[in-house]
Scaffold this motif. Structure first.
Motif, PDB file in Angstrom:
ATOM      1  N   ALA A 294       9.387  -4.650   0.203  1.00 45.42           N
ATOM      2  CA  ALA A 294      10.575  -5.224  -0.439  1.00 45.42           C
ATOM      3  C   ALA A 294      10.694  -4.744  -1.881  1.00 45.42           C
ATOM      4  O   ALA A 294      11.783  -4.377  -2.348  1.00 45.42           O
ATOM      5  N   LYS A 295       9.566  -4.705  -2.600  1.00 53.16           N
ATOM      6  CA  LYS A 295       9.589  -4.276  -4.000  1.00 53.16           C
ATOM      7  C   LYS A 295       9.791  -2.768  -4.123  1.00 53.16           C
ATOM      8  O   LYS A 295      10.536  -2.316  -5.006  1.00 53.16           O
ATOM      9  N   PHE A 371       2.385   4.406  -2.181  1.00 56.64           N
ATOM     10  CA  PHE A 371       1.371   3.504  -2.713  1.00 56.64           C
ATOM     11  C   PHE A 371       1.920   2.784  -3.940  1.00 56.64           C
ATOM     12  O   PHE A 371       3.064   3.007  -4.352  1.00 56.64           O
ATOM     13  N   THR A 372       1.125   1.899  -4.514  1.00 51.51           N
ATOM     14  CA  THR A 372       1.615   0.977  -5.533  1.00 51.51           C
ATOM     15  C   THR A 372       2.104   1.665  -6.798  1.00 51.51           C
ATOM     16  O   THR A 372       2.966   1.143  -7.493  1.00 51.51           O
ATOM     17  N   LYS A 373       1.554   2.833  -7.115  1.00 50.92           N
ATOM     18  CA  LYS A 373       1.914   3.535  -8.343  1.00 50.92           C
ATOM     19  C   LYS A 373       3.032   4.543  -8.076  1.00 50.92           C
ATOM     20  O   LYS A 373       3.069   5.187  -7.039  1.00 50.92           O
ATOM     21  N   VAL A 406       8.474   5.773  -5.358  1.00 52.28           N
ATOM     22  CA  VAL A 406       8.630   4.676  -6.308  1.00 52.28           C
ATOM     23  C   VAL A 406       7.640   3.560  -5.985  1.00 52.28           C
ATOM     24  O   VAL A 406       7.579   3.065  -4.858  1.00 52.28           O
ATOM     25  N   GLY A 407       6.863   3.171  -6.979  1.00 49.08           N
ATOM     26  CA  GLY A 407       5.861   2.134  -6.809  1.00 49.08           C
ATOM     27  C   GLY A 407       6.421   0.744  -7.047  1.00 49.08           C
ATOM     28  O   GLY A 407       7.631   0.508  -6.972  1.00 49.08           O
ATOM     29  N   ILE A 408       5.528  -0.172  -7.365  1.00 51.00           N
ATOM     30  CA  ILE A 408       5.938  -1.574  -7.526  1.00 51.00           C
ATOM     31  C   ILE A 408       5.714  -2.075  -8.961  1.00 51.00           C
ATOM     32  O   ILE A 408       5.568  -3.265  -9.194  1.00 51.00           O
ATOM     33  N   GLU A 409       5.689  -1.134  -9.921  1.00 52.34           N
ATOM     34  CA  GLU A 409       5.615  -1.522 -11.323  1.00 52.34           C
ATOM     35  C   GLU A 409       6.926  -2.189 -11.756  1.00 52.34           C
ATOM     36  O   GLU A 409       7.892  -2.252 -10.984  1.00 52.34           O
TER      37      GLU A 409
END
Length: 426
Positions: A294-295, A371-373, A406-409
Protein backbone atom coordinates in the motif's frame (compact mmCIF):
# COMPACT_ATOMS: atom_id res chain seq x y z
CA UNK A 1 -6.74 -22.69 8.53
CA UNK A 2 -10.07 -21.49 7.11
CA UNK A 3 -9.62 -20.48 3.48
CA UNK A 4 -11.85 -17.40 3.45
CA UNK A 5 -9.69 -15.13 5.60
CA UNK A 6 -8.69 -11.86 3.97
CA UNK A 7 -5.20 -11.42 2.56
CA UNK A 8 -4.04 -9.23 5.43
CA UNK A 9 -4.75 -12.05 7.88
CA UNK A 10 -3.23 -14.70 5.62
CA UNK A 11 -0.04 -12.62 5.35
CA UNK A 12 0.40 -12.95 9.10
CA UNK A 13 -1.19 -16.28 10.00
CA UNK A 14 -1.24 -18.35 6.82
CA UNK A 15 0.83 -21.50 6.39
CA UNK A 16 1.56 -22.24 10.05
CA UNK A 17 -0.84 -23.02 12.89
CA UNK A 18 0.89 -23.66 16.23
CA UNK A 19 -0.43 -26.19 18.73
CA UNK A 20 -0.13 -25.87 22.50
CA UNK A 21 3.51 -25.41 23.44
CA UNK A 22 4.67 -24.73 19.85
CA UNK A 23 6.55 -21.56 18.84
CA UNK A 24 4.01 -18.83 18.11
CA UNK A 25 5.86 -17.92 14.91
CA UNK A 26 6.87 -20.38 12.19
CA UNK A 27 10.26 -21.73 13.31
CA UNK A 28 13.46 -22.06 11.30
CA UNK A 29 14.22 -25.78 10.82
CA UNK A 30 17.85 -25.67 9.72
CA UNK A 31 18.32 -29.35 8.92
CA UNK A 32 19.18 -31.30 5.80
CA UNK A 33 17.53 -34.56 6.84
CA UNK A 34 14.92 -36.10 9.16
CA UNK A 35 14.76 -39.07 11.55
CA UNK A 36 12.38 -42.00 11.10
CA UNK A 37 11.95 -45.16 13.16
CA UNK A 38 9.86 -47.14 10.68
CA UNK A 39 11.59 -48.17 7.42
CA UNK A 40 8.21 -48.80 5.80
CA UNK A 41 7.15 -45.20 6.47
CA UNK A 42 10.35 -43.88 4.89
CA UNK A 43 9.78 -46.17 1.91
CA UNK A 44 6.23 -44.81 1.58
CA UNK A 45 7.63 -41.26 1.58
CA UNK A 46 9.96 -42.15 -1.27
CA UNK A 47 7.07 -43.77 -3.14
CA UNK A 48 4.84 -40.70 -2.59
CA UNK A 49 2.35 -42.77 -0.61
CA UNK A 50 2.78 -40.70 2.58
CA UNK A 51 3.37 -37.03 3.37
CA UNK A 52 6.51 -35.87 5.12
CA UNK A 53 10.05 -34.66 4.59
CA UNK A 54 12.87 -36.82 3.25
CA UNK A 55 15.66 -34.40 2.41
CA UNK A 56 15.71 -30.60 2.30
CA UNK A 57 16.61 -30.54 -1.38
CA UNK A 58 13.02 -31.66 -1.95
CA UNK A 59 11.17 -30.22 1.06
CA UNK A 60 11.69 -28.75 4.50
CA UNK A 61 9.22 -27.73 7.23
CA UNK A 62 10.19 -24.03 7.15
CA UNK A 63 9.96 -23.98 3.36
CA UNK A 64 6.59 -25.68 3.64
CA UNK A 65 5.20 -22.99 5.97
CA UNK A 66 6.29 -20.33 3.50
CA UNK A 67 4.97 -22.26 0.47
CA UNK A 68 1.57 -22.80 2.06
CA UNK A 69 1.21 -19.13 2.97
CA UNK A 70 2.18 -17.98 -0.51
CA UNK A 71 -0.17 -20.50 -2.13
CA UNK A 72 -3.05 -19.24 0.03
CA UNK A 73 -2.27 -15.63 -0.88
CA UNK A 74 -2.33 -16.46 -4.59
CA UNK A 75 -5.36 -18.74 -4.33
CA UNK A 76 -3.45 -21.78 -5.59
CA UNK A 77 -3.44 -25.46 -4.65
CA UNK A 78 0.29 -25.71 -3.92
CA UNK A 79 3.65 -23.99 -4.23
CA UNK A 80 7.35 -24.81 -4.44
CA UNK A 81 10.05 -22.42 -3.23
CA UNK A 82 13.26 -22.18 -5.25
CA UNK A 83 16.72 -20.69 -4.88
CA UNK A 84 15.95 -17.66 -7.07
CA UNK A 85 13.34 -16.13 -9.33
CA UNK A 86 15.27 -17.32 -12.37
CA UNK A 87 15.16 -20.87 -10.99
CA UNK A 88 11.40 -20.57 -10.58
CA UNK A 89 10.95 -19.51 -14.21
CA UNK A 90 13.28 -22.25 -15.47
CA UNK A 91 11.55 -25.01 -13.49
CA UNK A 92 8.10 -23.76 -14.44
CA UNK A 93 9.02 -24.23 -18.11
CA UNK A 94 11.11 -27.42 -17.88
CA UNK A 95 8.39 -29.13 -15.87
CA UNK A 96 6.28 -29.39 -19.02
CA UNK A 97 8.73 -28.68 -21.86
CA UNK A 98 11.47 -30.73 -23.49
CA UNK A 99 13.69 -30.46 -26.57
CA UNK A 100 11.53 -29.94 -29.64
CA UNK A 101 8.81 -28.05 -27.77
CA UNK A 102 8.17 -24.33 -28.02
CA UNK A 103 6.67 -21.53 -25.98
CA UNK A 104 5.18 -18.12 -26.73
CA UNK A 105 6.16 -15.15 -24.59
CA UNK A 106 5.36 -11.50 -24.27
CA UNK A 107 8.39 -9.46 -25.32
CA UNK A 108 7.93 -7.07 -22.38
CA UNK A 109 10.20 -8.95 -19.99
CA UNK A 110 12.94 -8.60 -17.45
CA UNK A 111 16.26 -8.87 -19.31
CA UNK A 112 17.34 -12.03 -17.49
CA UNK A 113 14.11 -13.77 -18.49
CA UNK A 114 14.50 -12.63 -22.09
CA UNK A 115 18.01 -14.11 -22.20
CA UNK A 116 16.84 -17.33 -20.56
CA UNK A 117 14.17 -17.77 -23.21
CA UNK A 118 16.13 -16.41 -26.17
CA UNK A 119 19.47 -18.13 -25.56
CA UNK A 120 19.61 -20.75 -22.82
CA UNK A 121 16.32 -22.51 -23.57
CA UNK A 122 17.10 -22.48 -27.30
CA UNK A 123 20.37 -24.25 -26.48
CA UNK A 124 18.26 -26.89 -24.72
CA UNK A 125 16.07 -27.29 -27.80
CA UNK A 126 13.09 -25.28 -26.52
CA UNK A 127 12.26 -22.40 -28.86
CA UNK A 128 10.55 -19.15 -27.89
CA UNK A 129 8.47 -16.88 -30.10
CA UNK A 130 8.22 -13.36 -28.70
CA UNK A 131 5.08 -11.32 -29.31
CA UNK A 132 4.35 -7.63 -28.84
CA UNK A 133 1.52 -6.40 -26.63
CA UNK A 134 -0.32 -5.32 -29.78
CA UNK A 135 -0.35 -8.79 -31.35
CA UNK A 136 -3.91 -9.85 -32.14
CA UNK A 137 -5.53 -13.08 -31.00
CA UNK A 138 -5.49 -14.33 -34.59
CA UNK A 139 -1.77 -13.64 -34.94
CA UNK A 140 -0.97 -15.44 -31.70
CA UNK A 141 -3.22 -18.41 -32.48
CA UNK A 142 -1.43 -18.81 -35.82
CA UNK A 143 1.86 -19.30 -33.94
CA UNK A 144 0.58 -22.23 -31.89
CA UNK A 145 1.28 -25.76 -33.05
CA UNK A 146 1.13 -29.22 -31.47
CA UNK A 147 4.49 -28.61 -29.75
CA UNK A 148 3.49 -25.33 -28.07
CA UNK A 149 3.26 -25.83 -24.31
CA UNK A 150 2.59 -22.41 -22.78
CA UNK A 151 2.16 -18.68 -23.11
CA UNK A 152 4.24 -16.58 -20.72
CA UNK A 153 3.90 -13.00 -19.56
CA UNK A 154 4.56 -10.61 -16.67
CA UNK A 155 1.60 -9.01 -14.89
CA UNK A 156 3.55 -5.74 -15.00
CA UNK A 157 6.41 -5.83 -17.50
CA UNK A 158 9.85 -5.06 -16.06
CA UNK A 159 10.78 -2.34 -16.87
CA UNK A 160 8.35 -1.50 -19.68
CA UNK A 161 5.44 -1.48 -17.18
CA UNK A 162 2.99 -2.87 -19.74
CA UNK A 163 -0.05 -4.42 -18.06
CA UNK A 164 -0.66 -7.97 -19.25
CA UNK A 165 -3.95 -8.39 -21.09
CA UNK A 166 -5.10 -11.38 -19.05
CA UNK A 167 -8.42 -11.77 -20.83
CA UNK A 168 -6.84 -11.98 -24.28
CA UNK A 169 -4.15 -14.49 -23.32
CA UNK A 170 -6.54 -16.54 -21.21
CA UNK A 171 -8.94 -16.89 -24.15
CA UNK A 172 -6.10 -17.95 -26.45
CA UNK A 173 -4.82 -20.54 -23.98
CA UNK A 174 -8.28 -22.00 -23.42
CA UNK A 175 -8.94 -22.21 -27.16
CA UNK A 176 -5.59 -23.93 -27.74
CA UNK A 177 -5.42 -26.11 -24.63
CA UNK A 178 -2.06 -24.69 -23.53
CA UNK A 179 -0.97 -23.41 -20.11
CA UNK A 180 -0.92 -19.73 -19.18
CA UNK A 181 2.13 -18.91 -17.02
CA UNK A 182 2.44 -15.47 -15.37
CA UNK A 183 5.27 -13.77 -13.49
CA UNK A 184 3.49 -11.86 -10.73
CA UNK A 185 6.61 -10.40 -9.07
CA UNK A 186 5.99 -6.67 -9.48
CA UNK A 187 2.45 -6.47 -8.07
CA UNK A 188 2.98 -9.29 -5.54
CA UNK A 189 0.09 -11.54 -4.50
CA UNK A 190 -1.38 -8.71 -2.46
CA UNK A 191 -2.12 -6.43 -5.42
CA UNK A 192 -2.98 -9.07 -8.02
CA UNK A 193 -3.95 -12.74 -8.20
CA UNK A 194 -3.53 -13.94 -11.80
CA UNK A 195 -5.57 -17.11 -11.19
CA UNK A 196 -8.64 -14.89 -10.91
CA UNK A 197 -8.02 -13.77 -14.49
CA UNK A 198 -7.33 -17.13 -16.12
CA UNK A 199 -3.67 -17.88 -15.38
CA UNK A 200 -2.73 -21.48 -14.58
CA UNK A 201 0.78 -21.15 -13.12
CA UNK A 202 2.26 -18.17 -11.28
CA UNK A 203 5.96 -17.53 -10.67
CA UNK A 204 7.66 -15.05 -8.36
CA UNK A 205 11.06 -13.66 -7.64
CA UNK A 206 10.47 -13.71 -3.89
CA UNK A 207 13.68 -11.67 -3.54
CA UNK A 208 11.58 -8.60 -4.39
CA UNK A 209 8.42 -7.50 -2.57
CA UNK A 210 7.78 -10.80 -0.82
CA UNK A 211 11.08 -10.61 1.07
CA UNK A 212 10.84 -6.83 0.91
CA UNK A 213 14.15 -6.04 2.60
CA UNK A 214 16.78 -7.13 0.03
CA UNK A 215 18.17 -9.85 2.28
CA UNK A 216 16.81 -13.20 1.01
CA UNK A 217 17.31 -14.50 -2.53
CA UNK A 218 14.54 -16.79 -3.68
CA UNK A 219 11.74 -17.67 -6.04
CA UNK A 220 8.51 -19.64 -6.10
CA UNK A 221 6.09 -21.43 -8.42
CA UNK A 222 2.40 -21.56 -7.50
CA UNK A 223 -0.03 -23.99 -9.15
CA UNK A 224 -3.60 -22.80 -9.71
CA UNK A 225 -4.92 -26.35 -9.97
CA UNK A 226 -7.21 -25.07 -12.74
CA UNK A 227 -5.80 -26.69 -15.88
CA UNK A 228 -6.61 -29.99 -17.56
CA UNK A 229 -3.20 -31.60 -18.08
CA UNK A 230 -4.89 -34.68 -19.56
CA UNK A 231 -5.78 -32.98 -22.85
CA UNK A 232 -3.30 -34.89 -25.03
CA UNK A 233 -0.57 -32.24 -25.01
CA UNK A 234 1.27 -32.98 -21.72
CA UNK A 235 2.48 -36.56 -21.81
CA UNK A 236 5.05 -35.86 -19.07
CA UNK A 237 2.21 -35.43 -16.57
CA UNK A 238 0.04 -38.26 -17.89
CA UNK A 239 2.37 -41.05 -19.02
CA UNK A 240 4.46 -43.10 -16.54
CA UNK A 241 7.55 -41.32 -15.22
CA UNK A 242 10.46 -43.77 -15.56
CA UNK A 243 12.50 -41.73 -13.06
CA UNK A 244 9.87 -42.18 -10.34
CA UNK A 245 8.65 -45.79 -10.29
CA UNK A 246 6.50 -45.25 -13.36
CA UNK A 247 4.11 -42.97 -11.48
CA UNK A 248 1.42 -41.18 -13.49
CA UNK A 249 1.16 -37.73 -11.93
CA UNK A 250 -2.24 -36.79 -13.29
CA UNK A 251 -3.87 -40.10 -12.41
CA UNK A 252 -2.39 -40.05 -8.90
CA UNK A 253 -2.51 -36.37 -7.91
CA UNK A 254 -5.17 -34.83 -10.20
CA UNK A 255 -5.15 -31.03 -9.64
CA UNK A 256 -1.79 -31.30 -7.88
CA UNK A 257 -0.11 -33.12 -10.80
CA UNK A 258 1.97 -30.17 -12.02
CA UNK A 259 3.29 -28.96 -8.68
CA UNK A 260 3.96 -32.51 -7.42
CA UNK A 261 6.02 -33.40 -10.47
CA UNK A 262 7.92 -30.12 -10.18
CA UNK A 263 8.91 -30.90 -6.60
CA UNK A 264 9.71 -34.60 -6.78
CA UNK A 265 11.27 -34.58 -10.23
CA UNK A 266 12.57 -31.12 -11.17
CA UNK A 267 13.64 -29.97 -7.70
CA UNK A 268 15.01 -33.42 -6.90
CA UNK A 269 17.15 -33.57 -10.04
CA UNK A 270 18.21 -29.95 -10.49
CA UNK A 271 18.53 -29.07 -6.81
CA UNK A 272 17.81 -25.33 -7.03
CA UNK A 273 16.07 -25.32 -3.66
CA UNK A 274 15.46 -22.29 -1.44
CA UNK A 275 17.51 -22.46 1.75
CA UNK A 276 15.40 -22.83 4.92
CA UNK A 277 16.92 -19.61 6.31
CA UNK A 278 15.81 -17.66 3.23
CA UNK A 279 12.36 -19.26 3.47
CA UNK A 280 12.22 -18.15 7.11
CA UNK A 281 13.12 -14.56 6.16
CA UNK A 282 10.71 -14.55 3.21
CA UNK A 283 7.90 -15.83 5.42
CA UNK A 284 8.58 -12.97 7.84
CA UNK A 285 8.55 -10.58 4.89
CA UNK A 286 5.06 -11.72 3.93
CA UNK A 287 3.76 -10.65 7.34
CA UNK A 288 4.05 -6.98 6.34
CA UNK A 289 3.44 -7.35 2.60
CA UNK A 290 -0.01 -5.75 2.70
CA UNK A 291 1.28 -2.73 4.60
CA UNK A 292 4.32 -2.26 2.41
CA UNK A 293 2.53 -2.68 -0.94
CA UNK A 294 0.00 0.00 0.00
CA UNK A 295 2.82 2.42 0.88
CA UNK A 296 4.94 1.50 -2.16
CA UNK A 297 1.94 2.20 -4.40
CA UNK A 298 1.03 5.45 -2.66
CA UNK A 299 4.60 6.79 -2.82
CA UNK A 300 5.13 5.72 -6.42
CA UNK A 301 1.99 7.46 -7.64
CA UNK A 302 2.96 10.66 -5.83
CA UNK A 303 6.46 10.63 -7.34
CA UNK A 304 5.10 9.81 -10.80
CA UNK A 305 2.80 12.83 -10.63
CA UNK A 306 5.68 15.03 -9.45
CA UNK A 307 7.92 13.88 -12.31
CA UNK A 308 5.10 14.23 -14.83
CA UNK A 309 4.96 17.95 -14.08
CA UNK A 310 8.71 18.58 -13.91
CA UNK A 311 10.18 20.79 -16.62
CA UNK A 312 13.30 18.60 -17.01
CA UNK A 313 11.43 15.34 -17.51
CA UNK A 314 10.50 14.15 -21.00
CA UNK A 315 8.11 11.36 -20.10
CA UNK A 316 6.92 9.25 -17.15
CA UNK A 317 5.43 5.77 -17.10
CA UNK A 318 3.41 4.41 -14.18
CA UNK A 319 0.31 2.23 -14.55
CA UNK A 320 -1.92 4.46 -12.39
CA UNK A 321 -1.31 7.64 -14.38
CA UNK A 322 -4.51 8.34 -16.29
CA UNK A 323 -2.48 9.39 -19.33
CA UNK A 324 -1.09 5.84 -19.69
CA UNK A 325 -2.42 3.61 -22.44
CA UNK A 326 -2.73 0.71 -19.97
CA UNK A 327 -4.59 2.74 -17.33
CA UNK A 328 -7.91 0.88 -17.79
CA UNK A 329 -6.22 -2.52 -17.55
CA UNK A 330 -4.31 -1.33 -14.49
CA UNK A 331 -7.54 -0.40 -12.73
CA UNK A 332 -9.13 -3.69 -13.80
CA UNK A 333 -6.35 -6.04 -12.71
CA UNK A 334 -4.64 -3.96 -9.98
CA UNK A 335 -7.54 -2.55 -8.01
CA UNK A 336 -5.53 -2.14 -4.78
CA UNK A 337 -2.60 -0.25 -6.32
CA UNK A 338 0.00 -0.46 -9.06
CA UNK A 339 3.09 -1.24 -6.99
CA UNK A 340 6.31 0.62 -6.49
CA UNK A 341 8.03 0.68 -9.90
CA UNK A 342 7.96 3.63 -12.28
CA UNK A 343 10.14 4.75 -15.16
CA UNK A 344 10.96 8.12 -16.69
CA UNK A 345 13.25 9.87 -19.13
CA UNK A 346 15.17 13.11 -18.59
CA UNK A 347 15.57 15.78 -21.22
CA UNK A 348 19.06 15.44 -22.67
CA UNK A 349 19.02 11.63 -22.75
CA UNK A 350 21.44 9.19 -21.15
CA UNK A 351 24.14 11.78 -20.49
CA UNK A 352 21.80 13.81 -18.29
CA UNK A 353 20.31 10.65 -16.79
CA UNK A 354 23.72 9.61 -15.47
CA UNK A 355 24.29 13.10 -14.10
CA UNK A 356 20.94 12.86 -12.31
CA UNK A 357 21.75 9.44 -10.81
CA UNK A 358 25.13 10.64 -9.51
CA UNK A 359 23.48 13.68 -7.90
CA UNK A 360 21.03 11.66 -5.79
CA UNK A 361 21.79 11.80 -2.07
CA UNK A 362 19.07 9.76 -0.40
CA UNK A 363 18.08 7.40 -3.21
CA UNK A 364 20.49 4.54 -4.04
CA UNK A 365 21.81 3.20 -7.34
CA UNK A 366 21.21 -0.56 -7.04
CA UNK A 367 20.55 -3.65 -9.16
CA UNK A 368 17.37 -4.55 -7.35
CA UNK A 369 13.77 -3.54 -6.84
CA UNK A 370 10.89 -4.21 -4.53
CA UNK A 371 12.36 -3.46 -1.13
CA UNK A 372 11.90 -0.84 1.57
CA UNK A 373 14.55 1.57 0.27
CA UNK A 374 14.12 3.62 -2.90
CA UNK A 375 16.61 2.86 -5.67
CA UNK A 376 17.21 3.73 -9.31
CA UNK A 377 18.78 1.91 -12.25
CA UNK A 378 19.53 2.47 -15.92
CA UNK A 379 18.38 -0.88 -17.41
CA UNK A 380 19.83 -0.23 -20.87
CA UNK A 381 23.38 -0.39 -19.52
CA UNK A 382 22.75 -2.98 -16.79
CA UNK A 383 19.92 -5.53 -16.57
CA UNK A 384 19.20 -5.42 -20.32
CA UNK A 385 22.71 -4.69 -21.57
CA UNK A 386 23.13 -8.19 -23.07
CA UNK A 387 20.24 -7.48 -25.43
CA UNK A 388 20.58 -5.81 -28.81
CA UNK A 389 19.15 -2.31 -29.20
CA UNK A 390 16.18 -3.78 -31.10
CA UNK A 391 15.59 -6.38 -28.37
CA UNK A 392 15.77 -3.68 -25.70
CA UNK A 393 13.08 -1.67 -27.45
CA UNK A 394 10.92 -4.82 -27.72
CA UNK A 395 11.29 -5.26 -23.95
CA UNK A 396 10.18 -1.69 -23.38
CA UNK A 397 13.66 -0.34 -22.59
CA UNK A 398 14.22 3.08 -24.13
CA UNK A 399 17.82 4.35 -24.21
CA UNK A 400 17.03 7.14 -21.73
CA UNK A 401 14.86 5.03 -19.40
CA UNK A 402 15.53 5.28 -15.67
CA UNK A 403 13.78 2.68 -13.53
CA UNK A 404 12.76 3.75 -10.04
CA UNK A 405 11.90 1.23 -7.35
CA UNK A 406 10.03 3.43 -4.90
CA UNK A 407 10.45 2.47 -1.25
CA UNK A 408 8.42 3.29 1.83
CA UNK A 409 10.36 6.30 3.12
CA UNK A 410 8.66 9.65 3.66
CA UNK A 411 7.54 10.67 0.19
CA UNK A 412 8.37 14.36 0.72
CA UNK A 413 11.99 13.41 1.42
CA UNK A 414 12.08 11.33 -1.76
CA UNK A 415 10.56 14.08 -3.91
CA UNK A 416 13.03 16.58 -2.46
CA UNK A 417 15.94 14.34 -3.42
CA UNK A 418 14.61 13.84 -6.95
CA UNK A 419 14.06 17.57 -7.31
CA UNK A 420 17.57 18.55 -6.26
CA UNK A 421 19.13 15.86 -8.47
CA UNK A 422 17.08 16.99 -11.48
CA UNK A 423 18.36 20.49 -10.80
CA UNK A 424 21.89 19.21 -11.49
CA UNK A 425 21.00 18.00 -14.98
CA UNK A 426 20.87 20.08 -18.18
Amino acid sequence: MVKNYNKETICIRGGYTPNDGDPISAPLIQSTTYKYADPDLLADLFNLKAEGHIYTRISNPTNEYFEKKLSKLEGGVGAVATSSGQSAILLAVLNICKAGDNIISSSSLYGGTFNLFNVTLRNLGINTTFISKDASEEEILSLIDDKTKLIYGETIGNPGLDILDFEKYSRICKKSGIAFVVDNTLPSPYLCNPFQFGANIVVHSTSKYIDGHAVALGGAIVDGGNFNWNNGRYSELVEPDPSYHGIRYYDTFKELAYITKLRVSMLRDLGNTMSPFNAFLSDLGLETLHLRMAKHSENALAIAKFLQNHEKVNWVSYPYLESQGDFENAKKYLSKGAGGVLTFGIKGGIKEAKKFIKALKLVDLATHLGFTKTSVLHPGSTTHSQLTEKEQIECGVRPDLIRVSVGIENVEDLISDFDQALGKSN
